[in-house]
Structure formats: C-alpha cells, structure tokens
Design a protein around this motif. Structure first.
Motif, PDB file in Angstrom:
ATOM      1  N   ASP A   1      20.039  -3.467  -0.359  1.00 22.48           N
ATOM      2  CA  ASP A   1      21.432  -3.087   0.250  1.00 22.48           C
ATOM      3  C   ASP A   1      20.599  -1.543  -0.877  1.00 22.48           C
ATOM      4  OD1 ASP A   1      23.712  -5.324   0.489  1.00 22.48           O
ATOM      5  OD2 ASP A   1      22.862  -4.017   2.269  1.00 22.48           O
ATOM      6  N   ALA A   2      20.851  -1.098  -0.678  1.00 26.92           N
ATOM      7  CA  ALA A   2      21.083   0.430  -1.378  1.00 26.92           C
ATOM      8  C   ALA A   2      21.906   2.364  -0.920  1.00 26.92           C
ATOM      9  CB  ALA A   2      19.607   1.338  -1.128  1.00 26.92           C
TER      10      ALA A   2
ATOM     11  N   GLY B   1       0.644  -1.311   0.127  1.00 33.90           N
ATOM     12  CA  GLY B   1       0.051   0.251   0.419  1.00 33.90           C
ATOM     13  C   GLY B   1       1.120   1.369   0.124  1.00 33.90           C
ATOM     14  N   SER B   2      -0.067   2.324   0.309  1.00 29.64           N
ATOM     15  CA  SER B   2       0.811   3.978   0.009  1.00 29.64           C
ATOM     16  C   SER B   2       1.491   3.785   1.151  1.00 29.64           C
ATOM     17  CB  SER B   2       0.061   5.096   0.410  1.00 29.64           C
ATOM     18  OG  SER B   2      -1.423   4.332  -0.304  1.00 29.64           O
ATOM     19  N   GLN B   3       1.364   2.986   2.535  1.00 25.35           N
ATOM     20  CA  GLN B   3       2.782   3.756   3.676  1.00 25.35           C
ATOM     21  C   GLN B   3       3.767   3.204   3.349  1.00 25.35           C
ATOM     22  OE1 GLN B   3       2.255   6.777   5.428  1.00 25.35           O
ATOM     23  NE2 GLN B   3      -0.229   6.797   5.310  1.00 25.35           N
ATOM     24  N   PRO B   4       5.015   3.498   3.970  1.00 22.50           N
ATOM     25  CA  PRO B   4       6.090   3.201   3.512  1.00 22.50           C
ATOM     26  C   PRO B   4       6.269   2.083   4.477  1.00 22.50           C
ATOM     27  CG  PRO B   4       6.200   5.500   4.907  1.00 22.50           C
ATOM     28  CD  PRO B   4       5.121   5.458   4.270  1.00 22.50           C
ATOM     29  N   VAL B   5       6.952   1.123   3.966  1.00 18.75           N
ATOM     30  CA  VAL B   5       7.065  -0.316   5.270  1.00 18.75           C
ATOM     31  C   VAL B   5       8.262   0.323   6.588  1.00 18.75           C
ATOM     32  CG1 VAL B   5       7.585  -2.671   5.455  1.00 18.75           C
ATOM     33  CG2 VAL B   5       6.901  -1.631   3.946  1.00 18.75           C
ATOM     34  N   GLU B   6       9.025   1.648   6.525  1.00 13.20           N
ATOM     35  CA  GLU B   6       9.700   1.398   7.122  1.00 13.20           C
ATOM     36  C   GLU B   6      10.577   3.169   6.952  1.00 13.20           C
ATOM     37  OE1 GLU B   6      12.699  -1.568   8.482  1.00 13.20           O
ATOM     38  OE2 GLU B   6      13.527   0.047   9.416  1.00 13.20           O
ATOM     39  N   THR B   7      10.593   3.863   7.978  1.00 11.27           N
ATOM     40  CA  THR B   7      11.276   5.409   7.280  1.00 11.27           C
ATOM     41  C   THR B   7      12.576   4.919   8.284  1.00 11.27           C
ATOM     42  OG1 THR B   7       9.468   5.961   6.755  1.00 11.27           O
ATOM     43  CG2 THR B   7      11.039   7.230   6.684  1.00 11.27           C
ATOM     44  N   SER B   8      13.596   5.491   7.891  1.00 13.18           N
ATOM     45  CA  SER B   8      15.053   5.858   8.266  1.00 13.18           C
ATOM     46  C   SER B   8      14.690   6.858   9.244  1.00 13.18           C
ATOM     47  CB  SER B   8      15.807   6.191   7.342  1.00 13.18           C
ATOM     48  OG  SER B   8      16.177   6.808   6.868  1.00 13.18           O
TER      49      SER B   8
ATOM     50  N   VAL C   1      17.746  -2.278   3.744  1.00 12.23           N
ATOM     51  CA  VAL C   1      16.576  -1.660   3.773  1.00 12.23           C
ATOM     52  C   VAL C   1      15.677  -2.572   4.753  1.00 12.23           C
ATOM     53  CG1 VAL C   1      16.283  -0.575   1.602  1.00 12.23           C
ATOM     54  CG2 VAL C   1      15.684  -3.084   1.789  1.00 12.23           C
ATOM     55  N   ARG C   2      15.792  -3.789   5.251  1.00 11.66           N
ATOM     56  CA  ARG C   2      15.510  -4.260   6.372  1.00 11.66           C
ATOM     57  C   ARG C   2      15.599  -3.762   7.569  1.00 11.66           C
ATOM     58  NH1 ARG C   2      18.238  -9.923   4.432  1.00 11.66           N
ATOM     59  NH2 ARG C   2      19.958  -8.252   4.763  1.00 11.66           N
ATOM     60  N   LYS C   3      16.314  -2.714   7.815  1.00 14.57           N
ATOM     61  CA  LYS C   3      16.858  -2.542   9.088  1.00 14.57           C
ATOM     62  C   LYS C   3      17.452  -1.254   8.581  1.00 14.57           C
ATOM     63  CE  LYS C   3      19.751  -2.927  13.044  1.00 14.57           C
ATOM     64  NZ  LYS C   3      20.748  -1.925  12.738  1.00 14.57           N
TER      65      LYS C   3
ATOM     66  N   LYS D   1      19.850  11.698  -4.572  1.00 16.24           N
ATOM     67  CA  LYS D   1      19.857  10.280  -5.166  1.00 16.24           C
ATOM     68  C   LYS D   1      20.135   9.104  -4.215  1.00 16.24           C
ATOM     69  CE  LYS D   1      20.062   8.986  -9.138  1.00 16.24           C
ATOM     70  NZ  LYS D   1      20.451   9.005 -10.761  1.00 16.24           N
ATOM     71  N   ILE D   2      19.449   8.069  -5.045  1.00 17.66           N
ATOM     72  CA  ILE D   2      19.565   7.136  -3.909  1.00 17.66           C
ATOM     73  C   ILE D   2      19.515   6.024  -5.432  1.00 17.66           C
ATOM     74  CG2 ILE D   2      16.659   6.789  -3.998  1.00 17.66           C
ATOM     75  CD1 ILE D   2      17.973   5.468  -1.349  1.00 17.66           C
ATOM     76  N   ILE D   3      20.968   5.024  -5.117  1.00 15.33           N
ATOM     77  CA  ILE D   3      20.146   3.917  -6.289  1.00 15.33           C
ATOM     78  C   ILE D   3      20.869   2.524  -5.571  1.00 15.33           C
ATOM     79  CG2 ILE D   3      21.406   2.493  -8.234  1.00 15.33           C
ATOM     80  CD1 ILE D   3      22.929   5.348  -8.553  1.00 15.33           C
ATOM     81  N   TRP D   4      20.009   1.333  -5.793  1.00 16.12           N
ATOM     82  CA  TRP D   4      19.546  -0.311  -5.073  1.00 16.12           C
ATOM     83  C   TRP D   4      21.004  -0.915  -5.462  1.00 16.12           C
ATOM     84  CZ3 TRP D   4      16.860  -2.474  -1.654  1.00 16.12           C
ATOM     85  CH2 TRP D   4      15.658  -1.973  -2.021  1.00 16.12           C
ATOM     86  N   LEU D   5      21.667  -1.602  -5.139  1.00 13.39           N
ATOM     87  CA  LEU D   5      23.317  -1.661  -5.374  1.00 13.39           C
ATOM     88  C   LEU D   5      23.271  -3.486  -5.332  1.00 13.39           C
ATOM     89  CD1 LEU D   5      25.188  -0.503  -1.781  1.00 13.39           C
ATOM     90  CD2 LEU D   5      25.700  -0.852  -4.398  1.00 13.39           C
ATOM     91  N   GLN D   6      24.337  -4.591  -6.083  1.00 14.52           N
ATOM     92  CA  GLN D   6      23.414  -5.646  -6.339  1.00 14.52           C
ATOM     93  C   GLN D   6      24.688  -6.207  -5.079  1.00 14.52           C
ATOM     94  OE1 GLN D   6      22.978  -7.019  -8.869  1.00 14.52           O
ATOM     95  NE2 GLN D   6      24.334  -7.182 -10.234  1.00 14.52           N
ATOM     96  N   SER D   7      23.852  -6.904  -4.532  1.00 14.22           N
ATOM     97  CA  SER D   7      24.258  -7.944  -3.032  1.00 14.22           C
ATOM     98  C   SER D   7      23.414  -9.127  -3.667  1.00 14.22           C
ATOM     99  CB  SER D   7      23.390  -6.948  -2.221  1.00 14.22           C
ATOM    100  OG  SER D   7      22.654  -6.975  -1.685  1.00 14.22           O
TER     101      SER D   7
END
Lengths: 96, 568
Positions: free
Chosen positions: B279-280, B249-256, B294-296, B268-274
């Motif tokens: 990882d981003a 849904g629309s609400q974020p799962v997590e915010t730092s 992003v899990r934590k 700028k934010i980019i996803w990494l290969q892992s």
C-alpha cells in the motif's frame, strides 16, 4: 625429489595453511595444491606483484634485494618467498 | 632657471671619430647653492622594501571529468615456452616433470621451504596485527572539532537538457543506491526533447547511473519500499502513479489509469505499513490524497478530499504539497498544503468528515516539507516560506519553535535519523544548513554552499552520515557529515525532551492568555454592541470604518507630537 615432497607436506600440515603454489620465473605454476583456475590466476597475478616489488626494492638501493613478501587481506594472508628462478606461494588463514 | 648649453656641429662632421683632449677650464660649472635649499622642505623618510626575486602567481586548475568504466579482464595461461602448447595436458605434465627433476629446483625449493615454514610458524604464534586498544572511544577531540561536511560525489544528469532533481530516495538496505526523480517543475518549461527518464545511482559510481527508470511522463517524486528493496513507486507530473520492480528492468510494471489518478502533478508519495506491504498513498495539488494498492493501480482504494470545511468539496480543497507518515503511528498522517496549513488526519475515521482531525496554520507559503521527529513523534518539523518551524501536536495555534527568516526560500528539510536534535534544510541559494537546536537555535550550526543553483530536495541516509541533495541543474550531491553531527551525544534525548516540553508549555500559556484577552474583548464588544444597536441599524460600512481609523490615527500622532514638544 623426496625432500621437496617432504618439505611441502610439512608446510601443508601447519595450522591455517590453505594452499601452496610453486611457480617459475615466468609465472608458470609447477606444483600446486589448489584447483587449476585459481592456480593460474594466483601465479600470474603474484608473479607481476613480485616483479614490481623486487624492482622497487632494487631501485631504492641496488645492493638490496627482496627476500620475502606478505600480503595480508581481510580473509587470509598470502606469503611469497621469491628466489632467482622460482617462487613459493603459501595462502594461510591467520590464527585468529 | 634654465641651464642650457648649445653647441653646433657640422653635418659633415657626423660620424667622425672622437678626438678627446684635456681642458682645464670647464664648459659649464654649476656650484651648489645652499640658499636654494630654503625653498624646499625635507621629506620624511620612508621605508621601501625591495626584493629581487622571481614573480610568481597562484592558479587553480580543475581537470575535466574523467569518465571511467569498470571492465573485467580474462586471464589466460601464458608464459609457456614456445614449443609447448598449454592446452595439451601431456606436454604440460611433461614440462612440469622435467622441471621437478632439475637440481636447482630442488635446492631452491628446500631453501624457500624452510624460510616459509619459519614465517608460517611466526604467524601462528603471534598475531602481528592484533588491535590492542580496540574499544576505546575517541572522546577528547570530538567537541573541539568544528563541524564540517565533505562532498563525496556529484551525480550529474546525463541528458543534455538539465532537469531539476525533485525527489530523492535512499535504498532501504544500507543505502548503497540512491534513486533520483528528475522533472521540470516550472510551469510550461518542459520541452519536447526533455527526456522523461529518472535514474537509480550507485553511490560509488557517479559516471553512469545503475538503472534508468522510464515512466510515461516526468517523475516528480519516488519512494523505495522499505519492506521490499526491489520495488519503487513514483508519482508523475501527469498525476499518475507508477510502480517499478528493479529486477524487471526500466519499464514500469504498472501505471495507474489517467482517469482515476490525480489531476495535478503528484508531489509526494509514501509507502504505508500494511500486512501485504503493497500500500502507498499519494498527494497532489488538486486537493486529493489517494490510497493505492500497487497490485492494482487501475483505481485508488480510497480517496480523501482536503476540504477544510469537511464537505468533500473539490473546488474549495487545499492543494497538498507534502505528506508525512510515521510507521509507528499507522493510523495518523499529516498533509502539508500549498496554502501554508498542515492538516492532521486520521485514516481510520468512519466518515470522510471525521478524517480531518485538525489543522495547523503558520506558514505564509506552501509547506514544502513535513516530517515527524523520529525520536519524538509528537513533534514535527515543517518548512515553507523562509522559515523552518517545529510544532507540537497538542498546540494548534502556532509552532513551538521556529528559525528566523532566512535570506532565501527553504525548499526541503529532514531530521537526522541518529541525532534527535539535528535537522537539515536546503535553500534556494544552493546552501545546505545543518541545525542543531541543542547547540544553537538562532543560526544553523553548519552552512555549506553545495552549488550555485537552487537546491530542491534533500534526503538523509539511515546511518545519518550521508546526505544527498538535488539541485535545479540536475546535480545530486552526496555529502558526508562530520562525526560530531552524526553520532548521538549523551543525554541528548532527555535534554531535547526538556526543551520541547518547555517550549510547548510556553505556547500553551500564551494560548491561554490569548483566549482570555479574546473573551474579554468579546464581552466588552457585546456590551458596546447593545448600546450601538439602539443607536444604529446594520453594520458600519467599510468607508466609515476607514475614516474612523484615520481620524484615530491622526489624533494619536498629534497627541504624541504635543507630548514630545512639552518634554523638550
């Protein structure tokens, strides 16, 4: 009666035929080989299409009339043979 | 000479009927006098076209936007005669049986049946829609067609107060969806009633966004996870990182957390290969590059301060505006800064000081976009101030190729994923430029005016044909590029490789020459300095230097003037 059955069986046995529906001029399905919900949907929608196609042909030339209608789609072909009171719908998967 | 004849009439005679009578002597006789013609000159004849027809004018009218919404219709059985209830099985069966016994039914079905059989057999015999010439390539007209780009759709910000489209990201599978980040990038222009929502649009439906994303504050940038197309990560104006799952849904799962995030907007934010695919990394103008799992999101996994002196001093750090990461080179990444330098970094370095490998200077303003060429990873494109520059990793002094200074600021750029020599740029005057460096280097191959407001962001879809660009008024425009610019040509890769090599070699030669000159200067100045040191102590202060420069200049000018006088 029996000839009708025979005719339908013959059509059904042709290669690629997926289903047959006979509907009357009001769109009520009389005889069908498909399940009820699809039959009702096909009969209603195709009835409208046939009416529109027929009126198109006759508007362009009043002496003319619709004899056959083929609707080819990505997945199959719907063939409709209209008559004064009834129409016969056959859904076939073409040979390729 | 006035010719006047006055005649009087009594007031009482007005309105009387006219009585005409013949007269032989005229009242006034003016005969032609040819002598007068000498006072005049014959005018040259002139052609005048006349046409008696209806006057028409051309007008253009644009209708208001037609908002449409898709809805389904439920079909229910109908058409049954009044006395039969369609729900009752017995009645319907009885009706059907009755019809089947009807004479006309039998006749018509037999006749229709034979007709139908004929067509069915025909279908089985010959495929009337068979493609005979399927695999022929259309070659001839390709090169003669002028390049073009067509606007397909415009996605407008549904809110009253329009925000800038500052970030765009295509859905990784097939690109049917486009995520757009809306924010207000001008300093202190954000008002309280400006909505913080960002949207995911379905390409086919410009009327209503498919999904609304509601972060805590405005989203400046966002990125779809290339591995998992349901997850997105975004960077906000407040410096936090937000993670969404579209299934949730629309609400974020997590915010730092605010304390551990950036202190400036995340640009700028980019996803990494892992291995985990979670990882981003993000960059912001506070001078840090942070890595996140992003899990934590409560704290970053790693931190890098962009201090060119390699001392991790946050006060001297350069603000980062763009990031670059190529999946084929997972340990290296590049950061574009506000000060105009591009920093190349190595993620796997042991000490933070070694993380920063080298810097490339060349732009006068912030480096707004940075991307490696997908076919030639050693070369990358940067955009900043009024030029776009192509660099080679080996040459650190300057770029190997650059465009001339444009009329307005370039805000974003990216390479085409299908053609190695094509890249796109967007400018502040609302123009999208398509550059093909194999075709023409001095000007863009195609310039399209997308809208009147400045364009801030740009993203090409993976098939290379669709381009989305976002403007300051919150409009994301979707354009389709003509096939000439989006289908790879033969030899393109080798030609481009040759071009890059040539330019790189040229720069290397220039660099070597510069070094030689500098060495010579240094050795000369060292000798000069030894003599001067015997004479003076300490440095010359700036005023004396300025006075010396002035006198040198005037001497030069005078000698030049004298030389010119002598030659004349």
């Amino acid at each position: 009666m029996a000839e009708v059955e025979e005719t339908l069986k013959r059509i059904q046995s042709q290669k690629g035929v997926q289903g047959i529906i006979i509907a009357n001029s009001e769109g009520i399905p009389i005889k069908t080989t498909l399940d009820n919900s699809s039959t009702v949907q096909y009969a209603a929608l195709i009835h409208q299409l046939v009416m529109k196609a027929r009126s198109t042909i006759r508007d362009m030339d009043p002496q003319n009339d619709l004899t056959f209608l083929r609707v080819r789609s990505k997945k199959n072909e719907i063939m409709i043979a209209p008559d004064k009171d009834y129409f016969l719908i056959v859904i076939q998967n073409p040979s390729d | 000479m006035e010719i006047v004849h006055v005649y009087t009439k009594l007031r009482s005679e007005f309105g009387r009927q006219c009585l005409s009578s013949d007269r032989t002597t005229p009242l006034l006789d003016v005969r032609p006098q040819p002598e007068l013609a000498r006072n005049f000159v014959q005018r040259s004849s002139r052609d005048q076209a006349l046409q008696a027809c209806l006057e028409m004018s051309e007008h253009q009218v644009n209708t208001k936007r037609f908002e449409s919404d898709s809805r389904g219709i439920n079909h229910v059985e109908g058409g049954w005669p009044k006395d039969i209830n369609p729900d009752e099985m017995e009645q319907t069966i009885r009706f059907r049986k009755k019809v089947e016994k009807d004479e006309s039914y039998i006749n018509s079905i037999l006749q229709l049946g034979s007709v139908m059989e004929h067509y069915i057999r025909q279908n089985n015999a010959v495929d009337i829609y068979q493609e005979y010439f399927e695999e022929e390539e259309e070659e001839v007209d390709e090169s003669q067609e002028p390049p073009s780009a067509k606007t397909i759709n415009i996605f407008r910000d549904p809110n009253e107060v329009k925000r800038t489209v500052s970030g765009l990201s295509w859905h990784p599978d097939g690109g049917r969806k486009l995520a757009a980040a809306y924010s207000c990038l001008e300093f202190q222009k954000t008002s309280k009633d400006m909505s913080v929502d960002s949207y995911i649009w379905d390409v086919e439906n410009p009327n209503k966004p498919e999904l609304t994303l509601r972060p805590g504050s405005h989203l400046v940038c966002l990125d779809y996870n290339p591995k998992d197309s349901h997850t997105l990560v975004g960077g906000t104006y407040s410096g936090q990182i937000v993670y969404w799952d579209t299934r949730r849904g629309s609400q974020p799962v997590e915010t730092s957390s605010v304390e551990q995030s950036h202190r400036d907007p995340v640009y700028k934010i980019i996803w990494l290969q892992s291995k985990t695919g979670t990882d981003a990394f993000s960059a912001s103008t506070d001078g840090q590059v942070l890595w996140w799992d992003v899990r934590k999101l409560s704290e970053p996994t790693e931190r890098l301060v962009l201090d060119p002196a390699r001392e991790e001093n946050l006060d001297r750090a350069l603000g980062a505006i763009s990031l670059e990461f190529e999946a084929t080179m997972p340990t290296k990444f590049m950061v574009g800064t506000e000060q105009g330098t591009v920093i190349s970094c190595n993620r796997k370095a042991k000490t933070p000081a070694e993380k920063i490998v080298c810097t490339y200077e060349g732009h006068h303003g912030p480096v707004y976009a940075l991307q490696r060429n997908p076919f030639f990873p050693k070369n990358f494109l940067t955009v900043g101030d009024w030029t776009a520059r192509i660099w080679s990793e080996d040459i650190k002094e300057s770029s190997i190729m650059w465009t001339k200074y444009q009329m307005s600021y370039l805000m974003d750029a990216c390479w085409s994923p299908v053609r190695p020599s094509v890249f796109f740029t967007v400018k502040m005057d609302g123009v999208l430029d398509v550059w093909d460096i194999l075709f023409k280097q001095s000007d863009p191959t195609l310039s399209v005016k997308v809208c009147d407001s400045p364009l801030y962001s740009l993203r090409v879809q993976d098939n290379g044909r669709l381009v989305a660009c976002g403007s300051q008024q919150g409009e994301a425009t979707l354009l389709e590029i003509c096939s000439g610019l989006s289908t790879p040509q033969k030899n393109e890769k080798s030609l481009l490789a040759a071009m890059f090599e040539r330019e790189t070699k040229r720069e290397k030669i220039l660099e070597a020459r510069q070094r030689e000159i500098r060495l010579k200067e240094r050795s000369r100045s060292e000798q000069g300095q030894e003599e001067e040191a015997r004479r003076e102590e300490g440095e010359e202060d700036p005023e004396q230097l300025i006075a010396r420069a002035e006198s040198d200049f005037y001497n030069l000018v005078e000698t030049e003037l004298k030389r010119r006088e002598r030659t004349e």
